[in-house]
Design an enzyme around this catalytic site. Structure first.
Site, PDB file in Angstrom:
ATOM      1  N   LYS A   1      68.073  39.735  34.062  1.00 27.83           N
ATOM      2  CA  LYS A   1      68.496  39.082  35.303  1.00 27.83           C
ATOM      3  C   LYS A   1      68.418  37.554  35.199  1.00 27.83           C
ATOM      4  O   LYS A   1      69.362  36.857  35.537  1.00 27.83           O
ATOM      5  CB  LYS A   1      67.621  39.519  36.485  1.00 27.83           C
TER       6      LYS A   1
ATOM      7  N   ARG B   1      63.710  43.160  46.923  1.00 32.80           N
ATOM      8  CA  ARG B   1      63.273  44.287  46.109  1.00 32.80           C
ATOM      9  C   ARG B   1      63.282  45.587  46.906  1.00 32.80           C
ATOM     10  O   ARG B   1      63.083  46.647  46.335  1.00 32.80           O
ATOM     11  CB  ARG B   1      61.827  44.064  45.653  1.00 32.80           C
TER      12      ARG B   1
ATOM     13  N   ARG C   1      57.767  41.123  25.344  1.00 30.26           N
ATOM     14  CA  ARG C   1      58.112  39.891  26.030  1.00 30.26           C
ATOM     15  C   ARG C   1      57.044  38.811  25.909  1.00 30.26           C
ATOM     16  O   ARG C   1      55.853  39.074  26.031  1.00 30.26           O
ATOM     17  CB  ARG C   1      58.366  40.190  27.505  1.00 30.26           C
TER      18      ARG C   1
ATOM     19  N   ARG D   1      52.219  37.715  29.312  1.00 29.76           N
ATOM     20  CA  ARG D   1      51.719  37.577  30.668  1.00 29.76           C
ATOM     21  C   ARG D   1      50.843  38.763  31.046  1.00 29.76           C
ATOM     22  O   ARG D   1      51.045  39.867  30.562  1.00 29.76           O
ATOM     23  CB  ARG D   1      52.892  37.472  31.649  1.00 29.76           C
TER      24      ARG D   1
ATOM     25  N   ARG E   1      54.377  49.048  37.479  1.00 25.75           N
ATOM     26  CA  ARG E   1      55.345  48.249  38.225  1.00 25.75           C
ATOM     27  C   ARG E   1      56.702  48.929  38.271  1.00 25.75           C
ATOM     28  O   ARG E   1      57.400  48.905  39.275  1.00 25.75           O
ATOM     29  CB  ARG E   1      55.448  46.875  37.557  1.00 25.75           C
TER      30      ARG E   1
END
Ligand SMILES: [Zn+2]
Length: 210
Positions: free
Chosen positions: A14, A89, A123, A156, A167
């Site tokens: 995104k 969301r 990531r 992260r 999540r």
């Protein structure tokens, strides 16, 4: 002048696609994830709360996000269009947004769950400028440092496998209704986010009829 919402699971690209569209259309990109990190970095009251929630691998509450978004979308620099990424969301947030502004197009970047897990687990994020890299799909040129600012990249706290799985589950529960909501409004465009960055960019450009 076009107001676009980009949504889809994390790892679907995104942010990358929003950046590209923003440059081509010459309208600002509103990266909500980065906005939250700015709140955290500035150590505001909201930032402290957000930080606690994110460290638990959970999502920020509706009212916290709505508060941030309301201030942005009504600012003068966004009146000629923007690309909103990471918000809304869920249907409650979408209704809140509709109350603030009229969205023209909603791009849904679709990616299967297994692919999401694969992409997110590699990531790396720059703690300073928020740039995102990936060990396999989008490695930084200098290895472990940010190509933009030279800071050492990090995994992260919300990118550990446990946090990702948690999540993603929460995300899927919430997005199905959001998908239907925008479909009903006739603004939803579904994009296959599995191909490479260039190809997905092309699909988006074609789908927007630009
Ligand atoms: Zn950086």
């Amino acid at each position: 002048m076009i107001k676009i919402v980009l949504f889809g699971p994390q790892g679907a690209g995104k942010g990358t696609q929003a950046d590209r569209l923003s440059k081509r259309l010459e309208i600002p990109h509103i990266p909500t994830g980065q906005m939250l990190r700015e709140e955290i970095a500035a150590n505001t009251k909201l930032g402290q709360k957000v930080s606690e929630i994110m460290n638990r691998g959970e999502l920020v509450t509706d009212w916290q996000m709505n508060e941030i978004i309301r201030d942005r979308v009504n600012a003068p620099e966004y009146q000629n269009g923007f690309i909103l990424d990471g918000y809304p969301r869920n249907v409650e947030q979408a209704e809140f947004l509709d109350y603030q502004i009229a969205v023209d197009k909603v791009l849904f970047l679709n990616l299967p769950k297994t692919e999401v897990m694969k992409r997110l687990s590699g990531r790396l994020t720059c703690p300073k400028c928020g740039a995102i890299f990936h060990k396999i799909f989008n490695p930084s040129k200098s290895g472990d440092k940010c190509d933009r600012c030279g800071t050492v990249l990090q995994v992260r706290a919300d990118d550990t496998p446990e946090a990702i799985a948690k999540r993603l589950e929460q995300y899927e529960e919430e997005t199905q209704p959001l998908h239907e909501y925008y479909l009903k409004k006739g603004v939803l465009i579904e994009i296959d986010a599995a191909p490479d960055i260039e190809q997905v960019g092309l699909l988006i450009w074609e789908a927007l009829g630009l």
